[in-house]
Design an enzyme around this catalytic site. Structure first.
Site, PDB file in Angstrom:
ATOM      1  CG  ASN A 164     -11.609  -0.833 -48.680  1.00 35.73           C
ATOM      2  OD1 ASN A 164     -11.134  -1.919 -49.007  1.00 35.73           O
ATOM      3  ND2 ASN A 164     -10.893   0.118 -48.101  1.00 35.73           N
ATOM      4  CG  HIS A 180      -7.227  -1.121 -52.250  1.00 31.08           C
ATOM      5  ND1 HIS A 180      -8.077  -2.144 -51.916  1.00 31.08           N
ATOM      6  CD2 HIS A 180      -7.289  -0.224 -51.225  1.00 31.08           C
ATOM      7  CE1 HIS A 180      -8.612  -1.894 -50.739  1.00 31.08           C
ATOM      8  NE2 HIS A 180      -8.160  -0.734 -50.305  1.00 31.08           N
ATOM      9  CB  CYS A 196      -5.961  -2.070 -48.398  1.00 26.39           C
ATOM     10  SG  CYS A 196      -7.410  -1.809 -47.367  1.00 26.39           S
TER      11      CYS A 196
HETATM   12  O1  UT7 Z   1      -8.217   1.055 -47.884  1.00 25.31           O
HETATM   13  C1  UT7 Z   1      -7.360   1.430 -46.882  1.00 25.31           C
HETATM   14  C2  UT7 Z   1      -6.890   2.822 -47.031  1.00 25.31           C
HETATM   15  N1  UT7 Z   1      -7.960   3.741 -46.789  1.00 25.31           N
HETATM   16  C3  UT7 Z   1      -8.182   4.748 -47.615  1.00 25.31           C
HETATM   17  O2  UT7 Z   1      -7.523   4.866 -48.622  1.00 25.31           O
HETATM   18  C4  UT7 Z   1      -9.243   5.749 -47.225  1.00 25.31           C
HETATM   19  C5  UT7 Z   1      -8.704   7.159 -47.334  1.00 25.31           C
HETATM   20  N2  UT7 Z   1      -9.663   8.167 -46.924  1.00 25.31           N
HETATM   21  C6  UT7 Z   1     -10.802   8.442 -47.583  1.00 25.31           C
HETATM   22  O3  UT7 Z   1     -11.152   7.751 -48.525  1.00 25.31           O
HETATM   23  C7  UT7 Z   1     -11.604   9.640 -47.175  1.00 25.31           C
HETATM   24  O4  UT7 Z   1     -10.867  10.420 -46.261  1.00 25.31           O
HETATM   25  C8  UT7 Z   1     -12.992   9.321 -46.549  1.00 25.31           C
HETATM   26  C9  UT7 Z   1     -13.927   8.772 -47.618  1.00 25.31           C
HETATM   27  C10 UT7 Z   1     -12.835   8.305 -45.416  1.00 25.31           C
HETATM   28  C11 UT7 Z   1     -13.616  10.608 -46.010  1.00 25.31           C
HETATM   29  O5  UT7 Z   1     -13.702  11.578 -47.036  1.00 25.31           O
HETATM   30  P1  UT7 Z   1     -13.169  13.068 -46.800  1.00 25.31           P
HETATM   31  O6  UT7 Z   1     -13.516  13.836 -47.998  1.00 25.31           O
HETATM   32  O7  UT7 Z   1     -11.709  12.955 -46.451  1.00 25.31           O
HETATM   33  O8  UT7 Z   1     -14.038  13.535 -45.593  1.00 25.31           O
HETATM   34  P2  UT7 Z   1     -13.536  14.093 -44.191  1.00 25.31           P
HETATM   35  O9  UT7 Z   1     -13.055  12.977 -43.338  1.00 25.31           O
HETATM   36  O10 UT7 Z   1     -12.649  15.252 -44.438  1.00 25.31           O
HETATM   37  O11 UT7 Z   1     -14.900  14.639 -43.621  1.00 25.31           O
HETATM   38  C12 UT7 Z   1     -15.563  15.740 -44.208  1.00 25.31           C
HETATM   39  C13 UT7 Z   1     -16.864  15.974 -43.440  1.00 25.31           C
HETATM   40  C14 UT7 Z   1     -16.685  16.001 -41.928  1.00 25.31           C
HETATM   41  O12 UT7 Z   1     -17.528  16.998 -41.407  1.00 25.31           O
HETATM   42  P3  UT7 Z   1     -16.919  18.398 -40.917  1.00 25.31           P
HETATM   43  O13 UT7 Z   1     -15.916  18.051 -39.862  1.00 25.31           O
HETATM   44  O14 UT7 Z   1     -16.292  18.987 -42.156  1.00 25.31           O
HETATM   45  O15 UT7 Z   1     -18.138  19.111 -40.429  1.00 25.31           O
HETATM   46  C15 UT7 Z   1     -17.179  14.654 -41.493  1.00 25.31           C
HETATM   47  O16 UT7 Z   1     -17.701  14.658 -40.189  1.00 25.31           O
HETATM   48  O17 UT7 Z   1     -17.790  14.901 -43.726  1.00 25.31           O
HETATM   49  C16 UT7 Z   1     -18.275  14.368 -42.494  1.00 25.31           C
HETATM   50  N3  UT7 Z   1     -18.550  12.953 -42.658  1.00 25.31           N
HETATM   51  C17 UT7 Z   1     -19.722  12.502 -43.137  1.00 25.31           C
HETATM   52  N4  UT7 Z   1     -20.837  13.145 -43.549  1.00 25.31           N
HETATM   53  C18 UT7 Z   1     -21.844  12.376 -44.006  1.00 25.31           C
HETATM   54  C19 UT7 Z   1     -17.752  11.909 -42.395  1.00 25.31           C
HETATM   55  N5  UT7 Z   1     -18.376  10.756 -42.699  1.00 25.31           N
HETATM   56  C20 UT7 Z   1     -19.606  11.098 -43.167  1.00 25.31           C
HETATM   57  C21 UT7 Z   1     -20.715  10.354 -43.641  1.00 25.31           C
HETATM   58  N6  UT7 Z   1     -21.803  11.050 -44.048  1.00 25.31           N
HETATM   59  N7  UT7 Z   1     -20.710   9.013 -43.702  1.00 25.31           N
END
Ligand code: UT7
Length: 334
Positions: free
Chosen positions: A288, A258, A117
């Site tokens: 993204n 980004h 990225c």
């Molecule tokens: O570009 C390259 C670099 N990449 C980045 O900069 C990405 C960095 N990371 C992020 O942007 C975020 O971590 C994400 C958008 C990928 C995820 O957001 P988050 O707020 O960190 O969510 P999380 O991974 O902590 O997940 C929270 C909950 C989980 O459920 P539990 O374990 O709390 O029950 C996930 O299973 O949300 C759940 N979850 C979803 N729920 C509905 C994960 N994906 C989804 C989804 N829909 N698509």
């Protein structure tokens, strides 16, 4: 002794291509356990694009041809084509070679650059050096990624994030040192590998039935770990480049971040002290798109008249590696 004039590299042209097919949040509600509300509040994404036929090089060629058309410039004038990409057409030859053929840049050489990225920023720095050295006069940097080709559409953690697109800039020399690329801060930290990678298909894990069964040819991301590194990573380096160049938040016309997550972008803007109206955003429309996010922003904001000559802008990115960085540019196009 020959005297060398100091040259700046300035962006003098922009171009873009996004595929027609739209995947909106309702589509993801129909294929995985997710909701428009979750995706919108956690990421800021509403839609992303999917290239149904063709490869990364096809999108790059279209973005470059769009740039050339807008400049009324011939492909024969291009000296160098740099393609930052995480999704090359093949392991070799370089996608840049295929793009060179497709656009008819018969006088150009070129290469791909892999920094995920942050690829566009890293490639812009290389292009800048080629121009500042006086060796080349017309360098194209074209971020292009077909992220849908490495996305697992059964993994709700990653599949909602990514889309396909390509966008290009043309770098040329100028003796007017008040415009063009002024400064950059670029970094890598290989400890990031464990949290964001695609393990299959390279020399470590050549493709076998087992690598396919284990889904090693798809993006793996530990979102939380990457998020924790990305927020300070992008925010600090953006603030640091302002300090280094004595820029106040009033001086900055735009942050061009980004587009991985709107919350990471908001945190960066906050650290810089710039308001939302000064942040370029396209994540809602395209998700993204890895190396294409920043040049897509530049192309759209330039073409809709929001980005003007003399505007001081800060580019910032964070991605797999980890790779990250910021760049300070004074916009040079009317
Ligand atoms: O570009 C390259 C670099 N990449 C980045 O900069 C990405 C960095 N990371 C992020 O942007 C975020 O971590 C994400 C958008 C990928 C995820 O957001 P988050 O707020 O960190 O969510 P999380 O991974 O902590 O997940 C929270 C909950 C989980 O459920 P539990 O374990 O709390 O029950 C996930 O299973 O949300 C759940 N979850 C979803 N729920 C509905 C994960 N994906 C989804 C989804 N829909 N698509």
């Amino acid at each position: 002794m020959q005297e060398y004039k100091k040259l700046n590299a300035v962006i003098t042209g922009v171009g873009m291509f996004v595929p027609e097919k739209v995947m909106d949040n309702a589509y993801f509600e129909s294929i995985i356990d997710t909701s428009d509300e979750w995706i919108t509040t956690r990421t800021g994404i509403k839609e992303r694009r999917k290239l149904e036929n063709g490869a990364t090089s096809d999108m790059a060629a279209k973005a470059i041809l769009d740039l050339l058309k807008s400049k009324n410039m011939s492909a024969e004038e291009i000296d160098v084509i740099i393609i930052p990409t995480a999704t090359p057409d093949m392991l070799f030859p370089a996608t840049a070679c295929i793009v060179q053929r497709k656009v008819g840049a018969v006088n150009a050489w070129g290469f791909d650059l892999l920094a995920a990225c942050s690829g566009f920023l890293f490639a812009l720095q290389v292009g800048r050096s080629l121009i500042e050295s006086g060796s080349y006069k017309k360098v194209i940097v074209c971020g292009s990624d077909k992220m849908t080709s490495i996305t697992d559409y059964t993994d709700r953690n990653t599949c909602i994030l990514f889309g396909d697109a390509s966008a290009a800039v043309l770098l040329e020399p100028t003796e007017d040192l008040s415009i063009g690329i002024q400064d950059s801060i670029l970094k890598v930290d290989g400890n990031g590998e464990e949290h964001l990678h695609m393990k299959g298909g390279g020399s470590l894990n050549p493709p076998t039935h087992e690598t396919v069964d284990k889904k090693m040819h798809y993006i793996y991301q530990d979102g939380k770990a990457v998020y924790k590194a990305a927020v300070p990573g992008m925010a600090n380096v953006s603030y640091e480049i302002m300090q280094k160049n004595n820029l106040t938040s009033d001086d900055v016309a735009y942050l061009v971040p980004h587009q991985a997550n709107l919350r990471i972008i908001d945190a960066t803007a906050k650290r810089m002290g710039v308001g939302k109206e000064k942040v370029m955003i396209n994540i809602n429309k395209y998700g993204n798109t890895t190396t294409a996010t920043i040049p897509l922003c530049l192309t759209e904001y330039s073409r809709n008249g929001k980005l003007k000559k003399g505007d001081k802008i800060i580019l910032a990115a964070f991605g797999a590696g980890y790779t990250w960085g910021s760049m300070y540019i004074v916009w040079g196009m009317d």
